[in-house]
Design an enzyme around this catalytic site. Structure first.
Site, mmCIF file in Angstrom:
data_model
loop_
_atom_site.group_PDB
_atom_site.id
_atom_site.type_symbol
_atom_site.label_atom_id
_atom_site.label_comp_id
_atom_site.label_asym_id
_atom_site.label_seq_id
_atom_site.Cartn_x
_atom_site.Cartn_y
_atom_site.Cartn_z
ATOM 1 N N CYS A 274 7.812 -39.200 -8.047
ATOM 2 C CA CYS A 274 6.420 -39.618 -8.182
ATOM 3 C C CYS A 274 5.615 -39.442 -6.898
ATOM 4 C CB CYS A 274 6.328 -41.069 -8.654
ATOM 5 S SG CYS A 274 7.098 -42.259 -7.526
ATOM 6 N N ARG B 149 -3.216 -1.547 -6.272
ATOM 7 C CA ARG B 149 -2.367 -2.737 -6.190
ATOM 8 C C ARG B 149 -2.733 -3.643 -7.356
ATOM 9 N NH1 ARG B 149 -5.385 -4.690 -0.659
ATOM 10 N NH2 ARG B 149 -7.437 -5.010 -1.554
ATOM 11 N N ARG C 172 -3.657 2.887 8.437
ATOM 12 C CA ARG C 172 -3.931 1.641 7.720
ATOM 13 C C ARG C 172 -2.697 0.742 7.699
ATOM 14 N NH1 ARG C 172 -8.219 2.090 3.656
ATOM 15 N NH2 ARG C 172 -9.178 4.143 3.694
ATOM 16 N N HIS D 104 -15.587 -8.716 1.596
ATOM 17 C CA HIS D 104 -14.581 -9.614 2.156
ATOM 18 C C HIS D 104 -14.792 -11.046 1.671
ATOM 19 C CE1 HIS D 104 -13.022 -12.388 5.288
ATOM 20 N NE2 HIS D 104 -12.009 -11.543 5.306
ATOM 21 N N LYS E 92 0.833 -1.207 0.000
ATOM 22 C CA LYS E 92 0.000 0.000 0.000
ATOM 23 C C LYS E 92 0.865 1.254 0.000
ATOM 24 C CE LYS E 92 -3.753 -0.368 2.179
ATOM 25 N NZ LYS E 92 -4.766 -0.594 3.230
ATOM 26 N N MET F 106 -5.728 -7.480 8.260
ATOM 27 C CA MET F 106 -5.204 -6.616 9.314
ATOM 28 C C MET F 106 -6.118 -5.408 9.480
ATOM 29 S SD MET F 106 -1.122 -7.027 8.646
ATOM 30 C CE MET F 106 -1.284 -6.642 6.912
ATOM 31 N N TYR G 49 11.772 -35.487 -14.894
ATOM 32 C CA TYR G 49 10.319 -35.318 -14.897
ATOM 33 C C TYR G 49 9.770 -35.357 -13.474
ATOM 34 C CZ TYR G 49 9.843 -40.376 -14.083
ATOM 35 O OH TYR G 49 9.920 -41.631 -13.543
ATOM 36 N N SER H 148 12.986 -43.347 -9.591
ATOM 37 C CA SER H 148 11.831 -42.484 -9.336
ATOM 38 C C SER H 148 11.785 -42.248 -7.830
ATOM 39 C CB SER H 148 10.535 -43.140 -9.809
ATOM 40 O OG SER H 148 9.441 -42.281 -9.590
ATOM 41 N N GLY I 50 -8.177 -7.467 4.100
ATOM 42 C CA GLY I 50 -9.045 -7.631 5.249
ATOM 43 C C GLY I 50 -8.434 -8.346 6.431
#
Length: 905
Positions: free
Chosen positions: A855, A355, A99, A471, A28, A110, A875, A788, A108
């Site tokens: 895996c 933001r 804020r 919210h 912010k 804090m 992989y 694997s 929402g």
């Protein structure tokens, strides 16, 4: 920290910082500074850094660091000079907002305090200066209400109930219909509530004659408010949110002190939240809500019915036109969809925040693809912007289009997807029900940050108030939970735990089953059949780009032809884990039991023959579904007793039969069976007769499985197909285990292929799931075609944790006390990753051509995929529904390395 800058000013011709300083100024504060640098209308103020918040917590007990109070006073003086007003002045008072603002958006979670600086004197000055008595008293009552809840920790319902009672007494529906005298009376009532309900011992500095007096000293107000925002960093909802979003607890929150502008100064004033594109579906249109004669909390709290942002130019033309211009400026500057908070004071637009906006997965995909088409971003940037975890949203079910149902109520389509569950009316009840395995829909008037734990536990969220930026809507979209908001026909009685549906004569009670569709915004009484959505279009585009950039392969874990086909549909390049034990369950359990318990060779052979037949059919289906792609089949892994009846259940059955008069002769077979099962029990089955040990002890079991695999592959090759099976031996810890079994496996492959008159080569490898196997991988690799890594069991054996018990026994306490940063069964632990890395390095040292994969369930966790990419695995393999996530995460890992290399150059 003594010589580190703690406070940065913005606006009013003096701005320090910008959007690249979010880890110092919070999101912010950094974006306020950026907007001020861009020349947009930003009320001036100053930001206290995130690091100062952590200084506060590092004190024992937590306290302002030395010198901070003086620095705040000096910056307040500068702000007063910019504004030409003084805080708490009795002629022309400056009012400020206080804020929070963390480095990562935590909507929402804090706390915020508005209208700070009002007291009995300054409210009179505000009346005189504004000429608007109602506005001044309304601002004062809002300040007392918010300050009391946030700073003094008073129950917020006390104040809401007082407002509701006054509206009932006056016969009005909306807050805006209350008069100046009504607001003045509420101020007095609120002060009385503070005195009656805030414990004096907790705020001795505010106590007079044993009761808390609402503070009139504006410097004291500011000090307490800043400290409260610091404290909110560690409230439960903020901690829960950080854990869910994997945000570091040590970042802290900044505090933004900013001159107030007022949206509650009549019908030429207003406030709202807007997005530069539709946050729900990604359409290029202005999206959001606004209210006239209101302050920002009114919009997100859902206490009044909002209006769509598209109507703003009709209501306040000049401000609406200017806001639309700002939308374009910000989107071009940030090159992304922006979320904007604004206030209009007597026709003039002021920007309070911007933001990068949160969005649904479908919207994220569309926005990314559209922005590439518009030339705003590159394909690489588009891929990097999609959160892999959020692709889960697109895997969420929808109402079956063939189902028939009556709509009970309709609200706003706040977060897409559908859900079915029992109605519950509180977050605690939702959490408790989920712990019992029940699926629930959380029904609230409107959620607030304290409801986060219930929202996490629920299948979906339904509220009777609030808009698309409330919210409930924002948090549900971020979590990928279906949500319907603003279903005003629902009149909720929290005490009775029921809701009346206006015009329907229906009363929803706790435990009633309802279905919600967050895509269309409807609520249905009873259960509606759900179906998986068709995933295509923008998602296919992003994943196609991802496949161009990634170098890590992605396979699916699949044990049936249907799962194999699904994995292939989602882009899997083969099967990395086919668990054969799943093929022995259900109606086939009796067959394997005959083998285990059979007393004669004939009985056991008949069981093996039956298993060979059904397993061959299984593999025919799986290999066909994955034609041309590798299928890694893991031979039987679990201990045999898992296929037998529960000995305790059998024991109870015997006792009951005995009590019922059964004779010893009648009970003898059951007692014999119990003795057989008990004889197979192990003190620690996880470390007992399972995996390759089972294959060595019962070689006929592995032989039948290898024969089934080979016969299925040979049959398909005869049909002109291209089956590519790979045989994986589980739980190997020494080279001799794999060498022994490999020789037996290859003997079967040769025999069967000769019988079938088909030439076939089937690679043989092992699953690395024991620490010794990783340490001695160089030896094992000499007799393996592939490794694997079974990271589920490797995590268990590395830690000595039971994955089945950890979450219910001690993991929550470990996470709370930061003994562990996260659940190691969800995201790969650094130590376990080192074992994987060691296994890869040592395996390749003796077998450079060895193929390496993973895996375990970590193969579908985006953060773990990044780790595996860094290790150099060929992989990863995961459940079919997580294949798209893994494809995207693998691309992002490769792109991140490329970007880092460019930065280093």
């Amino acid at each position: 920290m003594a010589d580190t800058k703690r406070i940065y000013a913005f606006g009013g011709g003096q701005t320090e910082g910008g959007k690249d300083m979010k880890f110092v100024l919070g999101g912010k504060g950094a974006n306020l500074a950026e907007m001020a640098n861009m020349g947009l209308p930003v009320p001036p103020g100053f930001t206290i850094t995130c690091q100062t918040c952590m200084e506060y917590y590092n004190a024992e007990p937590p306290a302002f660091p030395e010198g901070l109070a003086e620095e705040i006073s000096a910056n307040v003086a500068v702000l007063e000079e910019k504004m030409g007003k003084k805080l708490g002045d009795d002629s022309d008072p400056l009012l400020v907002s206080v804020r929070s603002g963390a480095a990562f958006s935590m909507p929402g979670m804090m706390d915020t305090v508005l209208n700070l600086g009002l007291n009995e004197k300054s409210v009179q000055a505000l009346i005189a200066k504004s000429g608007n008595e109602r506005f001044a008293w309304d601002s004062y009552r809002r300040f007392i209400q918010m300050f009391s809840k946030v700073v003094l920790d008073a129950d917020g319902d006390l104040f809401e109930n007082a407002i509701v009672k006054m509206k009932q007494d006056r016969g009005v529906e909306n807050d805006t219909e209350l008069t100046a005298d009504d607001m003045k009376e509420l101020v007095a009532d609120f002060k009385r509530l503070v005195a009656e309900h805030v414990p004096a011992e907790e705020f001795p500095q505010l106590a007079v004659d044993g009761a808390v007096v609402f503070p009139q000293d504006v410097s004291q107000q500011l000090h307490l408010a800043i400290e409260a925002v610091f404290r909110s960093w560690n409230n439960r909802r903020a901690r829960d949110y950080r854990r869910m979003e994997k945000i570091d607890d040590d970042l802290g929150t900044a505090v933004n002190v900013q001159a107030m502008v007022f949206g509650n100064m009549g019908e030429t004033s207003g406030t709202g939240v807007g997005f530069t594109r539709n946050a729900a579906d990604g359409t290029r249109e202005y999206y959001g809500d606004f209210l006239t004669n209101a302050q920002g909390e009114d919009v997100v709290a859902g206490i009044r019915k909002t209006r769509p942002i598209s109507e703003l130019p009709d209501v306040l033309p000049e401000a609406g036109k200017e806001l639309y211009r700002v939308f374009e400026v910000l989107e071009q500057a940030y090159r992304d969809m922006c979320d904007i908070e604004f206030t209009i004071q007597e026709g003039k637009l002021w920007m309070l925040q911007t933001r990068i906006g949160k969005r649904t997965a479908r919207a994220a995909l569309k926005i990314a693809v559209d922005m590439v088409d518009e030339g705003l971003i590159t394909r690489e940037e588009a891929v990097m912007r999609i959160n892999p975890a959020h692709l889960d949203q697109l895997m969420h079910p929808q109402f079956d289009t063939t189902a028939t149902y009556d709509v009970l109520a309709k609200g706003l389509n706040a977060s897409p997807g559908a859900a079915v569950g029992e109605v519950v009316f509180s977050a605690d009840d939702a959490e408790a029900a989920a712990a019992e395995g029940r699926k629930v829909i959380l029904l609230r008037w409107e959620t607030n940050p304290d409801d986060l734990h219930g929202m996490v536990a629920a299948q979906g969220i339904l509220t009777s108030h609030g808009g698309k930026t409330s919210h409930a809507a924002v948090i549900a979209r971020g979590m990928g939970k279906p949500a319907v908001c603003g279903a005003e026909a629902l009149k909720i009685d929290m005490k009775a735990k029921q809701a009346t549906v206006s015009g329907k004569g229906v009363v929803l009670k706790e435990g009633d089953i309802i279905s919600i569709d967050g895509t269309s915004g409807i609520v249905v009484l009873g259960e509606v059949a759900l179906v998986q959505p068709d995933v295509s279009g923008d998602m296919d585009t992003i994943l196609a780009w991802s496949d161009e950039f990634r170098t890590t392969g992605v396979r699916a874990n699949a044990d049936t032809p249907d799962d194999a086909a699904l994995g292939r549909t989602f882009g899997a390049a083969g099967i990395g884990l086919c668990r054969t034990e799943h093929m022995f369950l259900g109606e086939r359990k009796d067959i394997i039991q005959d083998f285990i318990l059979g007393e004669s060779a004939e009985v056991r052979q008949r069981a093996l023959d039956k298993l060979l037949e059904v397993q061959t059919e299984d593999f025919l289906g799986i290999f066909s579904a994955m034609d041309g792609l590798p299928v890694t089949v893991r031979l039987l892994d679990p201990p045999l007793h898992e296929f037998l009846d529960s000995p305790r259940d059998l024991e109870v059955e015997i006792v009951r039969a005995e009590c019922g008069g059964a004779s010893a002769e009648q009970l003898a077979p059951r007692r014999k069976l119990l003795a057989q099962i008990d004889a197979m029990s192990e003190a620690n089955p996880m470390l007992g007769l399972r995996g390759c040990r089972l294959g060595i002890t019962y070689p006929e079991l592995y032989a039948l499985q290898v024969e089934a695999i080979t016969r299925a592959a040979c049959e398909l090759k005869k049909q002109g197909k291209d089956p590519r099976p790979e045989i994986m031996v589980p739980l190997v810890s020494v080279k001799a285990e794999l060498a022994t079994l490999r020789e037996e496996i290859e003997t079967v492959i040769v025999r069967v292929s000769q019988e079938c008159e088909v030439d076939i080569i089937i690679p043989v490898g092992t699953m690395i799931e024991l620490p010794r196997a990783a340490v001695c991988a160089d030896e094992i690799a000499e007799v393996a075609d592939f490794f694997s890594f079974g990271t589920n069991d490797l995590t268990q054996t590395a830690f000595g944790f039971s994955r089945d018990d950890i979450e219910s026994k001690f993991l929550p306490k470990y996470l709370e006390r930061k003994v562990l940063p996260r659940n190691p069964f969800e995201t790969i632990d650094d130590g376990v990753a080192k074992l994987v890395s060691m296994g890869c390095e040592r395996g390749r040292s003796t077998n450079p051509k060895i193929k390496l994969g993973v895996c375990g369930e970590h193969g579908g966790d985006p953060e773990s995929v990044h780790t595996f990419y860094g290790i150099g695995l060929d992989y990863v393999s995961c459940s079919p529904y997580r294949v798209p996530l893994a494809r995207l995460a693998a691309a992002q890992a490769a792109l991140a390395e490329t970007a880092q290399g460019s930065d280093n150059r």
